[in-house]
Design a protein around this motif. Structure first.
Motif, short mmCIF file in Angstrom:
data_model
loop_
_atom_site.label_atom_id
_atom_site.label_comp_id
_atom_site.label_asym_id
_atom_site.label_seq_id
_atom_site.Cartn_x
_atom_site.Cartn_y
_atom_site.Cartn_z
N MET A 1 20.15 -36.05 -37.80
CA MET A 1 19.99 -37.51 -37.92
C MET A 1 20.10 -37.99 -39.37
O MET A 1 20.46 -39.11 -39.63
N GLY A 2 19.77 -37.12 -40.34
CA GLY A 2 19.81 -37.54 -41.73
C GLY A 2 18.55 -38.27 -42.13
O GLY A 2 17.62 -38.46 -41.34
N CYS A 3 18.54 -38.70 -43.38
CA CYS A 3 17.36 -39.37 -43.94
C CYS A 3 17.21 -40.78 -43.37
O CYS A 3 18.19 -41.47 -43.12
N VAL A 4 15.95 -41.20 -43.18
CA VAL A 4 15.65 -42.56 -42.72
C VAL A 4 14.62 -43.17 -43.66
O VAL A 4 13.63 -42.53 -44.03
N ILE A 5 14.88 -44.41 -44.09
CA ILE A 5 13.89 -45.20 -44.84
C ILE A 5 13.15 -46.05 -43.82
O ILE A 5 13.76 -46.79 -43.05
N GLU A 6 11.82 -45.96 -43.81
CA GLU A 6 11.02 -46.71 -42.84
C GLU A 6 10.01 -47.59 -43.55
O GLU A 6 9.21 -47.10 -44.37
N ALA A 7 10.03 -48.87 -43.25
CA ALA A 7 9.01 -49.80 -43.71
C ALA A 7 8.12 -50.11 -42.52
O ALA A 7 8.61 -50.48 -41.44
N LEU A 8 6.83 -49.94 -42.70
CA LEU A 8 5.89 -50.03 -41.58
C LEU A 8 4.82 -51.07 -41.87
O LEU A 8 3.85 -50.81 -42.60
N GLY A 9 5.01 -52.30 -41.38
CA GLY A 9 4.01 -53.36 -41.49
C GLY A 9 3.67 -53.76 -42.92
O GLY A 9 2.49 -53.98 -43.24
N LEU A 10 4.68 -53.89 -43.78
CA LEU A 10 4.42 -54.18 -45.20
C LEU A 10 3.89 -55.60 -45.40
O LEU A 10 4.44 -56.57 -44.86
N VAL A 11 2.84 -55.70 -46.20
CA VAL A 11 2.24 -56.98 -46.55
C VAL A 11 2.02 -57.01 -48.06
O VAL A 11 1.52 -56.04 -48.64
N LYS A 12 2.41 -58.12 -48.69
CA LYS A 12 2.13 -58.30 -50.12
C LYS A 12 1.88 -59.77 -50.40
O LYS A 12 2.65 -60.64 -49.97
N ALA A 13 0.77 -60.04 -51.11
CA ALA A 13 0.42 -61.42 -51.45
C ALA A 13 0.29 -61.55 -52.97
O ALA A 13 -0.13 -60.62 -53.65
N PHE A 14 0.66 -62.71 -53.48
CA PHE A 14 0.48 -63.06 -54.88
C PHE A 14 -0.22 -64.40 -54.94
O PHE A 14 0.24 -65.38 -54.35
N GLY A 15 -1.34 -64.44 -55.65
CA GLY A 15 -2.09 -65.69 -55.78
C GLY A 15 -2.54 -66.26 -54.45
O GLY A 15 -2.57 -67.47 -54.26
N GLY A 16 -2.88 -65.39 -53.52
CA GLY A 16 -3.35 -65.83 -52.21
C GLY A 16 -2.24 -66.19 -51.24
O GLY A 16 -2.51 -66.53 -50.09
N ARG A 17 -0.98 -66.12 -51.67
CA ARG A 17 0.15 -66.46 -50.79
C ARG A 17 0.90 -65.19 -50.42
O ARG A 17 1.31 -64.42 -51.27
N ARG A 18 1.08 -64.99 -49.12
CA ARG A 18 1.80 -63.82 -48.64
C ARG A 18 3.30 -64.04 -48.80
O ARG A 18 3.87 -64.92 -48.18
N VAL A 19 3.92 -63.24 -49.65
CA VAL A 19 5.37 -63.34 -49.81
C VAL A 19 6.09 -62.35 -48.90
O VAL A 19 7.28 -62.51 -48.63
N VAL A 20 5.37 -61.32 -48.47
CA VAL A 20 5.87 -60.39 -47.45
C VAL A 20 4.75 -60.25 -46.42
O VAL A 20 3.62 -59.93 -46.78
N ASP A 21 5.09 -60.50 -45.16
CA ASP A 21 4.04 -60.64 -44.14
C ASP A 21 4.37 -59.80 -42.90
O ASP A 21 4.97 -60.27 -41.95
N GLY A 22 4.01 -58.51 -42.96
CA GLY A 22 4.17 -57.66 -41.78
C GLY A 22 5.59 -57.20 -41.52
O GLY A 22 6.03 -57.16 -40.38
N VAL A 23 6.32 -56.85 -42.58
CA VAL A 23 7.72 -56.46 -42.44
C VAL A 23 7.85 -55.00 -42.01
O VAL A 23 7.31 -54.11 -42.67
N SER A 24 8.58 -54.77 -40.94
CA SER A 24 8.86 -53.42 -40.45
C SER A 24 10.35 -53.29 -40.13
O SER A 24 10.94 -54.20 -39.56
N PHE A 25 10.95 -52.17 -40.51
CA PHE A 25 12.34 -51.88 -40.14
C PHE A 25 12.62 -50.42 -40.48
O PHE A 25 11.85 -49.76 -41.20
N SER A 26 13.73 -49.91 -39.95
CA SER A 26 14.21 -48.57 -40.28
C SER A 26 15.64 -48.67 -40.76
O SER A 26 16.43 -49.44 -40.22
N ALA A 27 15.98 -47.88 -41.78
CA ALA A 27 17.34 -47.83 -42.31
C ALA A 27 17.78 -46.37 -42.30
O ALA A 27 17.35 -45.58 -43.14
N GLY A 28 18.62 -46.02 -41.32
CA GLY A 28 19.11 -44.66 -41.21
C GLY A 28 20.42 -44.48 -41.95
O GLY A 28 20.85 -45.33 -42.74
N VAL A 29 21.09 -43.37 -41.70
CA VAL A 29 22.37 -43.09 -42.36
C VAL A 29 23.36 -44.20 -42.04
O VAL A 29 23.51 -44.61 -40.88
#
Length: 303
Positions: A1-29
């Motif tokens: 299958m090769g390498c896979v990049i997986e983002a699992l429920g990413l959340v990031k806030a700056f100054g109380g504001r969520r700029v990334v809110d629950g991002v999930s995806f997979s990036a395969g070959v």
């Protein structure tokens, strides 16, 4: 299958504001695009994927290794990253910059020099290896950034807006290079251009206001969210005219867009309707639907 990049429920806030809110995806070959307008959270997501920014919640795996776990160093070594503006030292040559970055990545001096020469040859910059980077064109700097990301022979590549600011010829040239060096690797890139995502990506993740609006293969997304062609009427002297239930959407000053089932049937109908009210029609064109229309269907906004 090769390498896979997986983002699992990413959340990031700056100054109380969520700029990334629950991002999930997979990036395969193959090529995976994070597509969205500026401010959608793409670069912040990429910063968490490559380990430059710790998420408030969620995790990242690269080839099965957690970026923020005990195998974080191994995950980082499996991944090559080219930010939108690579921090090259302008007074150094292309070769010297690659050796310097190779040393930072943990290569020995001999290995860094050997890899720098090999990669300069691969990206088509070998004859410019001794030239100061300050004298490189925009396209040459992007190629050098790709070479830097390839140091250490990573399993996966992450590229932030790799063609932004390039003219069409330099953009096509860079994509020819990426198609070559990306073969057999997982390549994740960001873009705000729907046409680029549609032509170059095997899989597309559409981001809007910090969230994933939809994800899938380009053709599948078009078939699901924007299957019908559009007819655009460029006219002067009339507002958008509703014709037999086809409602116009203003696509710009004096430009009216209609979503229809069969463009060849609607072009003469629309021309007749506008001419009947005395409008001056400059042009009528049909457009096949694409990811631009998918984004509009999902968000109500244009890229």
């Amino acid at each position: 299958m090769g390498c896979v990049i997986e983002a699992l429920g990413l959340v990031k806030a700056f100054g109380g504001r969520r700029v990334v809110d629950g991002v999930s995806f997979s990036a395969g070959v193959g090529f995976t695009a994070l597509m969205g307008p500026n401010g959608a959270g793409k670069t912040t997501t990429l910063s968490m994927v490559v380990g430059a920014l710790r998420p408030d919640r969620g995790s990242v795996r690269v080839c099965g290794f957690y970026m923020w776990g005990r195998d974080g160093l191994r995950a980082r070594r499996l991944l090559g990253y080219a930010p939108q503006d690579m921090p090259f030292k302008d007074k150094l040559s292309g070769y010297e910059n690659l050796v310097w970055i190779g040393l930072i990545k943990g290569l020995g001096l001999f290995e860094a020099g050997r890899e720098a020469r090999r990669l300069l040859e691969e990206v088509g910059l070998y004859e410019h290896r001794g030239k100061r980077v300050a004298l490189y064109s925009g396209g040459m700097r992007r190629k050098l950034a790709v070479a830097a990301a390839l140091l250490g022979n990573p399993e996966a590549l992450v590229l932030d807006e790799p063609t932004s600011g390039l003219d069409p010829v330099a953009r096509a040239d860079l994509w020819d290079l990426l198609a070559k060096v990306g073969r057999g690797r997982a390549v994740l890139f960001t873009t705000h251009m729907a046409e680029e995502a549609q032509r170059r990506a095997d899989f597309v993740v559409i981001m809007h206001e910090g969230r994933v609006a939809a994800a899938g293969r380009p053709g599948e997304l078009v078939a699901k969210y924007a299957p019908n062609p559009r007819v655009l009427v460029y006219a002067e002297g009339a507002k958008g005219i509703e014709v037999e239930g086809a409602r116009p959407r203003e696509a710009g000053p004096g430009v009216y867009e209609y979503e229809v089932a069969d463009a060849s049937l609607w072009i003469p109908k629309l021309a007749e309707a506008y001419l009947r009210v005395g409008a001056k029609v400059w042009r009528i064109e049909a457009r096949e639907p694409g990811l631009e229309e998918v984004f509009f269907a999902l968000t109500g906004r244009r890229l």
